[in-house]
Design a protein around this motif. Sequence first.
Motif, PDB file in Angstrom:
ATOM      1  N   LYS A 108       3.619  15.161   2.814  1.00 36.18           N
ATOM      2  CA  LYS A 108       3.731  14.054   3.560  1.00 36.18           C
ATOM      3  C   LYS A 108       5.113  13.534   3.793  1.00 36.18           C
ATOM      4  O   LYS A 108       5.815  14.127   3.052  1.00 36.18           O
ATOM      5  N   LYS A 109       5.397  12.934   5.042  1.00 32.95           N
ATOM      6  CA  LYS A 109       6.721  12.853   5.250  1.00 32.95           C
ATOM      7  C   LYS A 109       7.864  11.873   4.256  1.00 32.95           C
ATOM      8  O   LYS A 109       8.691  12.297   4.005  1.00 32.95           O
ATOM      9  N   TYR A 110       7.229  10.790   3.824  1.00 28.28           N
ATOM     10  CA  TYR A 110       7.775   9.629   3.160  1.00 28.28           C
ATOM     11  C   TYR A 110       7.337  10.027   1.648  1.00 28.28           C
ATOM     12  O   TYR A 110       6.830   8.779   1.004  1.00 28.28           O
TER      13      TYR A 110
ATOM     14  N   LYS B 107      12.126   9.429 -13.858  1.00 28.24           N
ATOM     15  CA  LYS B 107      13.001  10.081 -13.148  1.00 28.24           C
ATOM     16  C   LYS B 107      12.426   9.837 -11.632  1.00 28.24           C
ATOM     17  O   LYS B 107      11.546  10.595 -11.419  1.00 28.24           O
ATOM     18  N   ILE B 108      12.948   9.030 -10.922  1.00 27.64           N
ATOM     19  CA  ILE B 108      12.274   8.878  -9.519  1.00 27.64           C
ATOM     20  C   ILE B 108      13.394   9.655  -8.216  1.00 27.64           C
ATOM     21  O   ILE B 108      14.525   9.511  -8.513  1.00 27.64           O
ATOM     22  N   ASP B 109      12.660  10.354  -7.493  1.00 31.19           N
ATOM     23  CA  ASP B 109      13.413  11.134  -6.546  1.00 31.19           C
ATOM     24  C   ASP B 109      12.453  11.618  -5.379  1.00 31.19           C
ATOM     25  O   ASP B 109      11.210  11.225  -5.446  1.00 31.19           O
ATOM     26  N   ARG B 110      13.145  12.139  -4.170  1.00 33.84           N
ATOM     27  CA  ARG B 110      12.507  12.386  -3.071  1.00 33.84           C
ATOM     28  C   ARG B 110      11.370  13.906  -3.374  1.00 33.84           C
ATOM     29  O   ARG B 110      11.833  14.301  -4.355  1.00 33.84           O
ATOM     30  N   ALA B 111      10.461  13.642  -2.916  1.00 35.12           N
ATOM     31  CA  ALA B 111       9.271  14.855  -3.162  1.00 35.12           C
ATOM     32  C   ALA B 111       9.289  15.683  -2.029  1.00 35.12           C
ATOM     33  O   ALA B 111       8.224  15.791  -1.154  1.00 35.12           O
TER      34      ALA B 111
ATOM     35  N   ALA C 110       3.553   8.226  -1.661  1.00 33.77           N
ATOM     36  CA  ALA C 110       3.942   8.709  -0.359  1.00 33.77           C
ATOM     37  C   ALA C 110       3.935   7.197   0.361  1.00 33.77           C
ATOM     38  O   ALA C 110       2.820   6.359   0.244  1.00 33.77           O
ATOM     39  N   ALA C 111       5.050   6.849   1.289  1.00 34.44           N
ATOM     40  CA  ALA C 111       4.694   5.639   2.042  1.00 34.44           C
ATOM     41  C   ALA C 111       4.499   5.969   3.296  1.00 34.44           C
ATOM     42  O   ALA C 111       4.699   7.069   3.780  1.00 34.44           O
ATOM     43  N   GLU C 112       4.340   4.958   4.443  1.00 31.17           N
ATOM     44  CA  GLU C 112       3.784   5.149   5.688  1.00 31.17           C
ATOM     45  C   GLU C 112       5.254   5.126   6.455  1.00 31.17           C
ATOM     46  O   GLU C 112       5.490   5.775   7.436  1.00 31.17           O
ATOM     47  N   HIS C 113       6.254   4.451   6.023  1.00 30.70           N
ATOM     48  CA  HIS C 113       7.535   4.272   6.618  1.00 30.70           C
ATOM     49  C   HIS C 113       8.790   4.490   5.541  1.00 30.70           C
ATOM     50  O   HIS C 113       8.599   4.478   4.539  1.00 30.70           O
TER      51      HIS C 113
ATOM     52  N   TRP D 273       0.706  -0.944  -0.007  1.00 31.42           N
ATOM     53  CA  TRP D 273      -0.166  -0.041   0.007  1.00 31.42           C
ATOM     54  C   TRP D 273       0.652   1.333   0.107  1.00 31.42           C
ATOM     55  O   TRP D 273       1.960   1.505   0.703  1.00 31.42           O
ATOM     56  N   LEU D 274       0.423   2.249  -0.718  1.00 29.04           N
ATOM     57  CA  LEU D 274       1.013   3.542  -0.904  1.00 29.04           C
ATOM     58  C   LEU D 274       0.161   4.629  -1.143  1.00 29.04           C
ATOM     59  O   LEU D 274      -1.079   4.163  -1.670  1.00 29.04           O
ATOM     60  N   TRP D 275       0.410   5.833  -0.828  1.00 20.51           N
ATOM     61  CA  TRP D 275      -0.674   6.886  -1.086  1.00 20.51           C
ATOM     62  C   TRP D 275      -0.112   7.429  -2.424  1.00 20.51           C
ATOM     63  O   TRP D 275       1.022   7.561  -2.660  1.00 20.51           O
ATOM     64  N   LYS D 276      -1.107   7.936  -3.004  1.00 18.86           N
ATOM     65  CA  LYS D 276      -0.888   8.512  -4.529  1.00 18.86           C
ATOM     66  C   LYS D 276      -1.510   9.750  -4.447  1.00 18.86           C
ATOM     67  O   LYS D 276      -2.914   9.926  -4.073  1.00 18.86           O
ATOM     68  N   LYS D 277      -0.845  10.872  -4.823  1.00 14.82           N
ATOM     69  CA  LYS D 277      -1.607  12.289  -4.803  1.00 14.82           C
ATOM     70  C   LYS D 277      -2.709  12.424  -6.152  1.00 14.82           C
ATOM     71  O   LYS D 277      -1.950  11.872  -7.118  1.00 14.82           O
ATOM     72  N   LYS D 278      -3.575  12.702  -5.817  1.00 13.83           N
ATOM     73  CA  LYS D 278      -4.665  12.943  -6.971  1.00 13.83           C
ATOM     74  C   LYS D 278      -4.330  14.077  -7.812  1.00 13.83           C
ATOM     75  O   LYS D 278      -3.937  15.090  -7.057  1.00 13.83           O
TER      76      LYS D 278
END
Length: 126
Positions: A100-102, A91-95, A117-120, A43-48
């Motif tokens: 969201k924290k992760y 390209k994958i990078d930190r947002a 975004a992930a929980e951990h 499970w991950l969060w996805k920004k709409k």
Amino acid sequence: CLQTFQQSSLQQKTKKKNKAPIPGKSKRRISCKDLGRGDCEGWLWKKKDAKSYFSQKWKKYWFVLKDTSLYWYINEEDEKAEGFISLPEFKIDRASECRKKYAFKACHPKIKSFYFAAEHLDDMNR
């Protein structure tokens, strides 16, 4: 781009009776079950997609990383993917711009950016 679209349209028309995933057929039509076990899933969060810059709406999806594609489903039993991206094109990078924290992002210079975004921390890094 147009040539690829025309080829995929032709393939869909000529092989309509074939239930197995075929090159050029919409990957969104594959059920979570038919996709099989992914290389990584959870499970991950996805920004709409927001109508305004200040909107921060997130929704939780079941994600499956299979080979070089990332699919997302409403749940593990879903009959059709809500979406997918071919990761080598992104390209994958930190947002860090997200609240969201992760959070991390998949950016494409010509298409758009997707935010997840992930929980951990471990889940985000994985």
